[in-house]
Design an enzyme around this catalytic site. Structure first.
Site, PDB file in Angstrom:
ATOM      1  N   GLU A   1      39.797  36.852  37.782  1.00 37.32           N
ATOM      2  CA  GLU A   1      41.036  37.633  37.635  1.00 37.32           C
ATOM      3  C   GLU A   1      42.189  36.968  38.378  1.00 37.32           C
ATOM      4  O   GLU A   1      43.321  36.925  37.885  1.00 37.32           O
ATOM      5  CB  GLU A   1      40.812  39.049  38.171  1.00 37.32           C
TER       6      GLU A   1
ATOM      7  N   ASP B   1      32.540  47.001  41.782  1.00 43.34           N
ATOM      8  CA  ASP B   1      32.824  48.420  42.030  1.00 43.34           C
ATOM      9  C   ASP B   1      32.471  48.790  43.466  1.00 43.34           C
ATOM     10  O   ASP B   1      33.208  49.525  44.142  1.00 43.34           O
ATOM     11  CB  ASP B   1      32.014  49.310  41.081  1.00 43.34           C
TER      12      ASP B   1
END
Length: 332
Positions: A210, A278
């Protein structure tokens, strides 16, 4: 370096109320065995023995927060389809509130189906809508968040972006402005589409892919110095307090402007990396809310991410196991 009692840190986590905004989904699993190759194509045949549904995406981040003792409120949108019904049932079963969940006739509930043979993922099938939510839905999301902030006190707001369309540039700006006006900390787990739309946030946690895509240039994952330099430049441009980049098997890099550090990965018996991000953002966000130093944030998040990789499928962190493992290493 100041040492921290692990139990005291987790006690601080239990006082945190977090508003999680992001793309929620259903993680579906088909568990079976492979014992032959198909005669129709050179692909394995999986004989399914059981099927399981779990809450995923931003809901899994919320589940991690809850597992660590915090109180999460998830704000998301799912479809009015049967998979949306399954999501709502799973959320209720998890013990988390559904007060922040909106349902849309125009959207498909995101479902990721993983077909597993033993501990090995054979294939993943995604059913999803990735278009941005409609303007009136955007307003509904903001209104719900504004209402929740009026009714409850939150220590932290966490954007969990899976690029499925819930988080828009307008929502980022309006929610962030509202949070800052109330003195609420802001943490972000970004994706490419909105990568450059965040500014003045307290914690920005991309993974390496990312980060590289968001900045639009090629950089080697093992070139820590170049990553640190790029991270510091981006941090200054966007006025971020802390930037935290996960490098999978190479560990994590963290910078708060005053100090920059690389921490190697914890050596683990890796079964499945899905869901590790997460867990990392959940732990890092709670460390932020508990006002822990960035070094401690990186160490504990790194450890937690490694622990969930020992489990098959997307699972929340085991709080007691994390405490036990954290006590074994020198946390500072």
């Amino acid at each position: 370096m100041e040492k921290f009692k692990v139990e005291d840190v987790f006690n601080k986590f239990s006082n945190v109320r977090a508003l999680v905004v992001g793309d929620a989904m259903v993680d579906s699993y088909l568990w079976g065995t492979v014992d032959r190759i198909s005669s129709e194509a050179p692909i394995p045949i999986v004989t399914v023995g059981r099927q399981e549904n779990r809450i995923g995406g931003a809901a899994n981040v919320s589940l991690n927060l809850q597992s660590l003792g915090a109180t999460p409120v998830l704000v998301s949108m799912v479809g009015t389809d049967p998979k949306g019904d399954i999501f709502m049932q799973l959320l209720q079963k998890s013990g988390m509130t559904d007060i922040g969940i909106l349902r849309s006739d125009s959207r498909q509930t995101t479902v990721k189906t993983r077909i597993m043979s033993g501990r090995q993922q054979v294939v993943r099938v995604d059913e999803e809508t990735t278009e941005l939510i409609l303007a009136h839905e955007e307003q509904l999301v903001f209104d719900r968040i504004e209402s929740l902030m009026e009714q409850q006190k939150f220590d932290l707001i966490l954007f969990v972006d899976y690029d499925k369309g819930l988080i828009t540039k307008t929502l980022i700006e309006s929610i962030s402005k509202l949070a800052r006006s109330k003195g609420i900390l802001i943490a972000v787990d970004p994706k490419k589409r909105n990568f450059n739309n965040y500014s003045h946030v307290d914690l920005f946690k991309p993974n390496f892919k990312e980060f590289k895509e968001g900045l639009g240039f090629s950089i080697d994952k093992a070139d820590f110095q170049s990553i640190l330099e790029a991270a510091e430049k981006f941090k200054q441009e966007k006025k971020l307090d802390v930037i935290f980049i996960t490098l999978s098997e190479l560990g994590v890099i963290i910078s708060n402007g005053a100090t920059q550090s690389h921490f190697p990965a914890e050596i683990r018996d890796i079964a499945d990396v899905s869901g590790a991000g997460d867990t990392v953002i959940a732990v890092a966000s709670l460390c932020l809310a508990a006002r822990m130093p960035t070094r401690f944030m990186a160490q504990l998040s790194n450890l937690a991410g490694g622990l969930v990789c020992e489990k098959s499928g997307v699972v929340p962190i085991d709080c007691e196991r994390l405490k036990m493992e954290a006590c074994k290493i020198e946390m500072s």
